[in-house]
Design an enzyme around this catalytic site. Structure first.
Site, short mmCIF file in Angstrom:
data_model
loop_
_atom_site.label_atom_id
_atom_site.label_comp_id
_atom_site.label_asym_id
_atom_site.label_seq_id
_atom_site.Cartn_x
_atom_site.Cartn_y
_atom_site.Cartn_z
N ASP A 46 -5.40 -15.93 21.19
CA ASP A 46 -5.94 -17.15 21.93
C ASP A 46 -5.25 -16.81 23.42
OD1 ASP A 46 -7.31 -19.54 21.94
OD2 ASP A 46 -5.84 -20.05 23.01
N TYR A 51 -3.71 -18.73 31.88
CA TYR A 51 -2.39 -18.31 31.17
C TYR A 51 -1.53 -17.03 31.98
CZ TYR A 51 -3.89 -21.10 27.30
OH TYR A 51 -4.39 -21.92 26.39
N LYS A 76 -10.56 -18.23 28.37
CA LYS A 76 -11.23 -19.31 28.74
C LYS A 76 -11.45 -19.37 30.24
CE LYS A 76 -8.14 -21.65 25.13
NZ LYS A 76 -6.74 -20.70 25.34
N HIS A 109 -12.45 -24.09 29.47
CA HIS A 109 -11.14 -24.38 29.32
C HIS A 109 -10.72 -26.33 29.27
CE1 HIS A 109 -6.74 -22.94 29.44
NE2 HIS A 109 -6.88 -23.84 28.81
#
Ligand SMILES: NC(=O)c1ccc[n+]([C@@H]2O[C@H](COP(=O)([O-])OP(=O)(O)OC[C@H]3O[C@@H](n4cnc5c(N)ncnc54)[C@H](OP(=O)(O)O)[C@@H]3O)[C@@H](O)[C@H]2O)c1
Length: 281
Positions: A46, A51, A76, A109
């Site tokens: 994930d 990120y 996302k 997200h």
């Protein structure tokens, strides 16, 4: 895909119930962490554009020697890319960073109801395009409250396959999880061990001691038995292994009830409330 049982999503696709999360793993550490997780047996990663480690997730998978179709990958849509054209560009950026021609699951997200004129519906309709053209095998949302899900149900075609929400023993997010269960939307639990905050709990500690397991394993097993999808994050090799060893023991009804009773409602929430969160990066 692996020994981890899969769940069937509402579009017929399968998702391994246990995965590996890479939030807050530095880009320079990500490929190695992903490769170790895949060596241990994880088959579900994930990540997110936010990120800043999608590229390294792709590198880690390629270095593992596994085929692309042996691993389930989620990413996302970042908060700054809700407008349809921006979402299309962002999705191309995600595929290009990962170095693959598709993702298994792509999520919005955050709903950001106070931004973009509250219009997350046109954003969702763009994700429907990605599913239709096969570049996202499944599509879903993250941090959607029931009113956001109700609006999608009224104004769009595809029911999200998953809703990824904060959920752990201190914040059980019951109303949103129940809506998902009722409408065939799988619940993915983010921060499943509350970033470590639930591991010193005395009740969880007592169950762990009784079963000869660690508190993290007990909490992750509680999620699994509730039917939630989890992807604990760790950069520590022993913990990555520990978090994978969940399928050779079970919690009895009393232990499940004990952990159910630890819910603190809104007081247990650690992350931002989706109604107020308005960070567009
Ligand atoms: N959609 C969203 O808005 C959203 C938000 C947050 C997270 N997520 C997703 O959910 C995933 C998991 O959530 P998270 O990363 O916030 O938190 P988490 O998985 O609940 O906890 C991670 C923290 O717990 C520690 N830890 C992991 N396993 C442990 C163990 N067995 N014993 C003791 N400590 C342990 C890790 O330390 P070390 O790494 O130092 O070992 C790290 O500090 C993320 O990686 C991301 O994929 C999504």
């Amino acid at each position: 895909m692996s020994d981890v049982p899969s769940l069937q999503l509402n579009d017929g696709n399968q998702i391994p119930q246990l995965g590996f999360g890479v939030f807050q793993i530095e880009p320079e550490d990500t490929a190695e962490a992903v490769t170790s997780a895949l060596e241990i047996g994880y088959r579900h990663i994930d990540t997110a554009e936010m990120y800043e480690n999608e590229r390294e997730v792709g590198e880690g998978l390629r270095a593992s020697g596994l085929g692309r179709d042996e691993v389930f990958i989620t990413s996302k849509l970042n908060n700054g890319a809700h407008r349809p054209d921006a979402a299309r560009r962002a999705f191309e950026g995600t595929l290009s960073a990962l170095g693959f021609d598709h993702v298994d699951l792509f999520l919005i997200h955050w709903p950001l109801p106070t931004l973009y004129d509250g219009d997350y519906v046109s954003t969702w309709q763009v994700l429907e395009e990605f599913k239709a053209d096969g570049r996202a095998r499944s599509i879903g949302v993250s941090n959607f409250q029931t009113e956001h899900l109700e609006r999608l149900a009224a104004e769009s075609e595809v029911v999200p396959a998953v809703n990824q929400i904060e959920l752990h023993p201190y914040f059980q997010n019951r109303e949103v999880a129940a809506y998902g269960e009722e409408h065939g939307i799988a619940t993915e639990a983010w921060s499943p061990i509350a970033q470590g905050d639930v591991l010193d709990d005395t009740d969880i500690g007592a169950i762990a001691e009784k079963l000869g397991r660690t508190p993290a394993q007990v909490v992750l097993r509680w999620h699994i038995q509730h039917g939630y999808i989890v992807f604990p994050k760790s950069v520590t090799p022993e913990r990555i292994r520990e978090n994978f060893e969940l399928y050779d023991f079970e919690l009895g009804a009393d232990d499940m009830n004990t952990i159910d009773s630890l819910d603190r409602g809104e007081d247990g929430r650690r992350g931002p409330h989706p109604e107020q969160f308005a960070y567009a990066g």
